[in-house]
Scaffold this active site. Structure first.
Site: not given
Length: 362
Positions: A320-322, A324, A351
């Site tokens: 995951s990240c901010g 994608g 996120w």
């Protein structure tokens, strides 16, 4: 074509913390292929000879690309996209110069326009239409790169994997690595394939799909979704949260954002992290100077130090990240570390979806 300095890398890291040579003629177009994507049981990293029949499935070096770029089945895609804080225009940069024969594949706009979230995965039909527009066939060896060295191109790599095209590799070090390579030509004439071709084809597909009186035309490229490689919010709730969670979510954002110590750059997004998640900032798996991946053992150790077993032998991992994008860097890094080319599944909304005010997510 000079190497990026540490200060430049620091600048990009700061942006993420705030916001997550000769002219050559274009080579002839490869013929269309109707076969499905080829599959490889192992990741081949970068140094294979041009006569190797096996597809490249993780990363290739600039040397490999120079030796293989004239192959009729090799298709190079510029997948550059930048955060606003980077103050770069990927389309203008592609128009100015590119790897010879490269076509622009807009990972931001080859996406689902109905989603309120940025650059979410499109339908298989829309992805196939985008591939047709830039001349990618199922039998092709796709090579993706970006102008940052190694950033958004990983998203392009993951998208091809998600839609069943295994013969896709990332140019390790990106355009910078290509320009540093002695004797590597740079194309500076106007692109033969329109820069907006992939994005426009994706948009037309959705327009046709929403028009009851129209029908979406069949595509030459065959795309089949691999649902095991993409997760939604409910999947993460069920599989990654709670004492009995079967998988660990690994967040590629900078640690201050993951820890809730730095505000999110997007309005309406809470600070913090998914409960029980680990943090492996995507910069950690890259060399700070040349923006190439670290070694297989180093990547494995970096994941392990965050409490995540990249081999998946004890517990599965989800990236995951901010929004994608950099989660896909971890997905590719894990494929290298595993030694078999298997990507990590990615939480596409990441996120921005989970941390949204009113999302109902813990």
């Amino acid at each position: 074509g000079q190497p990026r300095s540490r200060s430049a890398v620091t600048l990009m890291s700061a942006a993420l913390t705030r916001a997550s040579p000769c002219i050559v003629a274009r080579r002839p177009r490869p013929s269309r292929h109707s076969s499905r994507a080829r599959h490889s049981s192992s990741a081949t990293v970068a140094m294979a000879s041009s006569s190797s029949p096996s597809p490249e499935t993780t990363v290739v070096s600039a040397e490999w690309l120079k030796a293989n770029i004239e192959r009729p089945d090799v298709v190079v895609l510029d997948c550059s996209w930048y955060l606003p804080a980077m103050e770069r225009d990927p389309r203008a940069e592609h128009e100015a110069k590119r790897v010879p024969g490269a076509r622009f594949f807009d990972v931001d706009r080859v996406s689902d326009p109905s989603s309120p979230l940025p650059h979410m995965l499109p339908d298989a039909g829309a992805f196939a239409a985008a591939c047709d527009a830039v001349g990618v066939a199922n039998g092709d060896q796709v090579v993706v790169y970006d102008g940052a060295g190694l950033f958004s191109a990983a998203r392009g790599w993951w998208m091809f994997k998600v839609f069943g095209h295994d013969a896709v590799a990332l140019l390790d070090g990106g355009m910078r690595a290509w320009e540093k390579l002695d004797g590597a030509p740079v194309e500076t004439t106007l692109p033969a394939v329109p820069i907006a071709a992939a994005a426009d084809a994706c948009a037309r597909w959705y327009d046709d799909a929403s028009n009851a009186a129209a029908s979406t035309p069949p595509s030459s490229f065959h795309a089949t979704l691999r649902p095991d490689l993409v997760l939604g919010r409910d999947d993460v709730l069920a599989r990654c949260v709670g004492e009995d969670a079967a998988e660990t979510l690994v967040d590629a954002r900078p640690k201050p954002r993951w820890a809730g110590e730095a505000p999110e750059p997007r309005a309406g997004i809470r600070s913090g992290r998914v409960p029980g998640s680990a943090c492996v900032p995507f910069f950690d798996v890259l060399d700070a100077d040349d923006r190439t991946f670290k070694s297989r053992d180093e990547i494995r150790d970096i994941f392990a130090s965050a409490g995540a077993d990249v081999t998946g032998s004890s517990k599965g991992i989800v990236a995951s990240c901010g929004t994608g994008v950099t989660a896909c860097v971890l997905s590719l890094g894990a494929a290298i570390a595993r030694g078999n080319g298997t990507p990590l599944p990615v939480y596409d909304g990441s996120w921005t979806e989970w941390g949204a005010e009113g999302s109902g997510c813990p």
